[in-house]
Design an enzyme around this catalytic site. Structure first.
Site, PDB file in Angstrom:
ATOM      1  N   ASN A  25      32.140  93.043  52.751  1.00  0.00           N
ATOM      2  CA  ASN A  25      31.678  91.775  53.307  1.00  0.00           C
ATOM      3  C   ASN A  25      32.890  90.881  53.526  1.00  0.00           C
ATOM      4  OD1 ASN A  25      30.834  88.806  53.091  1.00  0.00           O
ATOM      5  ND2 ASN A  25      28.852  89.822  53.300  1.00  0.00           N
ATOM      6  N   SER A  48      26.905  91.844  56.757  1.00  0.00           N
ATOM      7  CA  SER A  48      26.812  90.403  56.970  1.00  0.00           C
ATOM      8  C   SER A  48      25.607  89.894  56.203  1.00  0.00           C
ATOM      9  CB  SER A  48      26.661  90.083  58.462  1.00  0.00           C
ATOM     10  OG  SER A  48      26.647  88.689  58.677  1.00  0.00           O
ATOM     11  N   GLU A  49      25.784  88.832  55.405  1.00  0.00           N
ATOM     12  CA  GLU A  49      24.709  88.424  54.497  1.00  0.00           C
ATOM     13  C   GLU A  49      23.486  87.858  55.200  1.00  0.00           C
ATOM     14  OE1 GLU A  49      27.906  85.125  53.727  1.00  0.00           O
ATOM     15  OE2 GLU A  49      27.867  87.219  54.352  1.00  0.00           O
ATOM     16  N   ASN A  50      23.592  87.578  56.512  1.00  0.00           N
ATOM     17  CA  ASN A  50      22.377  87.151  57.214  1.00  0.00           C
ATOM     18  C   ASN A  50      21.491  88.336  57.613  1.00  0.00           C
ATOM     19  OD1 ASN A  50      24.454  87.822  59.082  1.00  0.00           O
ATOM     20  ND2 ASN A  50      23.398  86.752  60.725  1.00  0.00           N
ATOM     21  N   SER A  90      19.185  91.512  52.300  1.00  0.00           N
ATOM     22  CA  SER A  90      20.642  91.473  52.318  1.00  0.00           C
ATOM     23  C   SER A  90      21.200  91.035  50.970  1.00  0.00           C
ATOM     24  CB  SER A  90      21.121  90.527  53.419  1.00  0.00           C
ATOM     25  OG  SER A  90      22.514  90.601  53.570  1.00  0.00           O
TER      26      SER A  90
END
Length: 221
Positions: A25, A48-50, A90
């Site tokens: 990340n 990607s944390e979204n 996520s």
């Protein structure tokens, strides 16, 4: 070095921390440059944390897909085999320890591995985002940042800005060198050939421990 040279040096060196097969990340800003310098035999999966696993490079101008953005709102691409999901899933990936490496920016970091990277009191901020979860959940945390900010120390004895997380940073990479956080303090492992140990220490509030085998900064040629 000018601003672009500094960013290039840091990104090139940070790319060496990505290992083949890693789930990685990358924070917004400078860390997004790192994939440009990956060795050809190193293949990683960017998260990607979204809600995307298998993030690709930025699209060419005019080829943006409005449905594909990273956590910072920048346009991205998805590689073959990529999968998207909701942000709750996520963060299950992050909190479950499935991210091998996260590379983030910093406002301040200290000799205990505490990190402040999300706000300056009195200034507007978009919020902490996923940094707190990444710091706790990722197996390794690397900071990429300029060594100082307008001549002010960023590597401190003790952070004085609100913390994102305490004691979670493993490594710091700046234009001046590479430092590891250890129980004894911050160890200078590599140094950019343009700087002396004395210059690095003068730019650092925390007292550095100089590794007996300190070497020239790797990967920056």
């Amino acid at each position: 070095m000018d601003k672009n040279q500094i960013r290039e040096v840091i990104a090139k060196r940070a790319a060496l921390e990505l290992k083949d097969g890693d789930v990685v990340n990358l924070g917004i800003g400078l860390p997004t440059l790192i994939p440009n310098y990956l060795p050809p035999d190193v293949h990683v999966t960017l998260q990607s944390e979204n809600g995307l696993l298998g993030m690709g490079p930025a699209p060419a101008p005019g080829a943006e897909d409005l449905n594909l953005v990273n956590a910072g709102g920048g346009y991205i691409t998805a590689l073959p085999g990529a999968v998207s999901f909701d942000s709750a899933t996520s963060f299950v990936i992050i909190r479950g320890g499935h991210v091998d490496l996260t590379i983030l920016g910093a406002l301040q970091v200290d000799e205990k591995g505490d990190l402040a990277n999300w706000m300056i009191p009195g200034k507007l901020t978009p919020g902490m985002g996923g940094a707190m979860d990444l710091l706790i959940g990722a197996k390794k945390v690397v900071l990429t940042m300029e060594h100082t900010a307008k001549g002010m120390h960023k590597i401190l004895k003790k952070c004085n800005l609100p913390l994102t997380a305490a004691g979670q940073v493993n490594m710091i990479i700046t234009e001046m060198g590479v430092m590891e956080i250890t129980p004894q303090g911050i160890v200078l492992k590599e140094i950019h050939p343009e700087f002396s140990i004395e210059q690095v220490q003068a730019a650092t509030e925390a007292q550095l421990i100089i590794a007996p085998d300190v070497q020239p900064m790797r990967g920056i040629a």
